[in-house]
Structures are given as structure tokens and as C-alpha cells.
Motif scaffolding. Structure first.
Motif, PDB file in Angstrom:
ATOM      1  N   LYS A   1      -2.383 -11.532 -14.510  1.00 28.06           N
ATOM      2  CA  LYS A   1      -2.751 -11.335 -13.110  1.00 28.06           C
ATOM      3  C   LYS A   1      -1.541 -11.259 -12.188  1.00 28.06           C
ATOM      4  N   GLU A   2      -0.583 -12.141 -12.349  1.00 32.10           N
ATOM      5  CA  GLU A   2       0.591 -12.162 -11.463  1.00 32.10           C
ATOM      6  C   GLU A   2       1.427 -10.902 -11.603  1.00 32.10           C
ATOM      7  N   LYS A   3       1.630 -10.459 -12.838  1.00 34.52           N
ATOM      8  CA  LYS A   3       2.419  -9.241 -13.053  1.00 34.52           C
ATOM      9  C   LYS A   3       1.705  -8.020 -12.488  1.00 34.52           C
ATOM     10  N   TYR A   4       0.382  -7.967 -12.645  1.00 35.43           N
ATOM     11  CA  TYR A   4      -0.361  -6.814 -12.156  1.00 35.43           C
ATOM     12  C   TYR A   4      -0.372  -6.768 -10.630  1.00 35.43           C
ATOM     13  N   LEU A   5      -0.572  -7.910  -9.972  1.00 35.44           N
ATOM     14  CA  LEU A   5      -0.638  -7.924  -8.507  1.00 35.44           C
ATOM     15  C   LEU A   5       0.708  -7.590  -7.879  1.00 35.44           C
TER      16      LEU A   5
ATOM     17  N   VAL B   1      -3.323   1.683  -5.998  1.00 32.29           N
ATOM     18  CA  VAL B   1      -4.773   1.742  -5.871  1.00 32.29           C
ATOM     19  C   VAL B   1      -5.191   1.540  -4.423  1.00 32.29           C
ATOM     20  N   GLY B   2      -4.458   0.742  -3.679  1.00 33.87           N
ATOM     21  CA  GLY B   2      -4.730   0.533  -2.262  1.00 33.87           C
ATOM     22  C   GLY B   2      -5.777  -0.520  -1.960  1.00 33.87           C
ATOM     23  N   HIS B   3      -6.013  -1.436  -2.895  1.00 38.79           N
ATOM     24  CA  HIS B   3      -6.977  -2.508  -2.639  1.00 38.79           C
ATOM     25  C   HIS B   3      -6.341  -3.559  -1.727  1.00 38.79           C
TER      26      HIS B   3
ATOM     27  N   TYR C   1      -8.047  -8.646  -4.302  1.00 36.48           N
ATOM     28  CA  TYR C   1      -9.339  -7.951  -4.354  1.00 36.48           C
ATOM     29  C   TYR C   1     -10.135  -8.474  -5.546  1.00 36.48           C
ATOM     30  N   LYS C   2     -11.382  -8.897  -5.319  1.00 35.31           N
ATOM     31  CA  LYS C   2     -12.203  -9.527  -6.361  1.00 35.31           C
ATOM     32  C   LYS C   2     -12.834  -8.512  -7.320  1.00 35.31           C
ATOM     33  N   GLY C   3     -12.838  -7.238  -6.969  1.00 27.25           N
ATOM     34  CA  GLY C   3     -13.493  -6.241  -7.803  1.00 27.25           C
ATOM     35  C   GLY C   3     -12.770  -5.957  -9.106  1.00 27.25           C
ATOM     36  N   LEU C   4     -11.531  -6.413  -9.232  1.00 23.13           N
ATOM     37  CA  LEU C   4     -10.755  -6.165 -10.451  1.00 23.13           C
ATOM     38  C   LEU C   4     -10.619  -7.395 -11.342  1.00 23.13           C
TER      39      LEU C   4
END
Length: 151
Positions: A78-82, A90-92, A96-99
Motif C-alpha cells: 500500500k505505501e509503495k503504491y500510494l 489515476v487521479g483518485h 481512496y477506498k475504492g482500491l
């Protein structure tokens, strides 16, 4: 009794005339025959090859070595992706909870490729009706067992 029909420009009336390029028969090309000098050239070429060192086999490009295998079960860190360009593109909105399914559910590696930006894996999430995504392999967490438990 055999029937044969030949068509020519003379057999048709003037209204059905063929263009001049079709009525002219192209000249035949002369046959090319091998001369006696060619076997001598081949013998000279073989003698030169015998004197020269043997040619090496054509160097085939090596297969790339990947850090994962196809079919590997993974999830996303999660940390690396964010903090990655992938999330920003993506522009969230932040967090964002949808991912959340990419961090919690298991994904399967469908394909591996090395692009200019590094090694990427095509990930499809099991049981989630979404399209697969290309993600860098450095942000993926491998799972050792197939019976993966949700966090």
C-alpha cells in the motif's frame, strides 16, 4: 470433339478493342545457364573458408530473468503504491477506498515484461470484476501459499 476458344483483338468489333498494353505479347527472356566458371568460384570460396576461423554461432539474445513467475499469487504494498506514479496518474483523491481490494485481496501474475521503466507484471485480481493492470514488480508482495487469507 474438343472445343477451344481463343480471344484476340481482331475477333471483336472496334467498340471492344483492348488497350495496346494487353494486345502486345511481351518478349521472352533468355534462359540463364550456369557457366563452367561458377564451380571454380565455389571452390575458391570454400578454400577461403577453410583458412578463416570457423564462424561463431549467431548470438541469440538471452532470455530475461524475472523476479516472479506467471501464476504467482501477489498483493500490492500500500505505501509503495500510494507514493508511485501509477497512483498519481489515476487521479483518485488521497487514500481512496475504492482500491482497497488490491492491497487486501490476492492477485495473480498473468504476464511479465521488462519495459524501459523496469520490470512490470500484469496482475488480475481473483473474484474482482476489474481489468488486469500492469504494475512494477518492486511494489508487489509475493504470497508463499495459495490459500491466501484476507487482511
Amino acid at each position: 470433339m474438343a472445343f477451344s476458344a481463343t480471344l484476340s483483338a481482331q475477333s471483336f468489333p472496334r467498340i471492344f478493342s483492348f488497350p495496346p498494353s494487353l494486345t502486345r505479347i511481351p518478349p521472352r527472356l533468355p534462359l540463364i545457364k550456369a557457366s563452367a566458371a561458377e564451380p571454380e568460384k565455389e571452390k575458391l570460396a570454400q578454400a577461403e573458408k577453410a583458412d578463416a576461423p570457423a564462424p561463431t554461432a549467431t548470438a541469440r539474445p538471452k532470455k530475461p530473468v524475472y523476479s516472479m513467475k506467471k501464476g504467482q499469487i501477489v498483493r500490492v504494498d500500500k505505501e509503495k503504491y500510494l507514493n508511485s506514479v501509477n497512483y498519481l496518474s489515476v487521479g483518485h483523491p488521497p487514500y481512496y477506498k475504492g482500491l482497497d481490494y488490491i492491497y487486501e485481496d490476492r492477485g495473480e501474475v498473468l504476464d511479465l515484461r521488462i519495459f524501459e521503466t523496469g520490470e512490470h507484471a500484469l496482475i488480475a485480481w481473483v473474484g474482482i470484476p476489474t481489468a488486469p493492470a500492469w504494475l512494477p514488480t518492486d511494489m508487489l508482495i509475493k504470497s508463499e501459499k495459495l490459500d491466501y487469507e484476507r487482511i
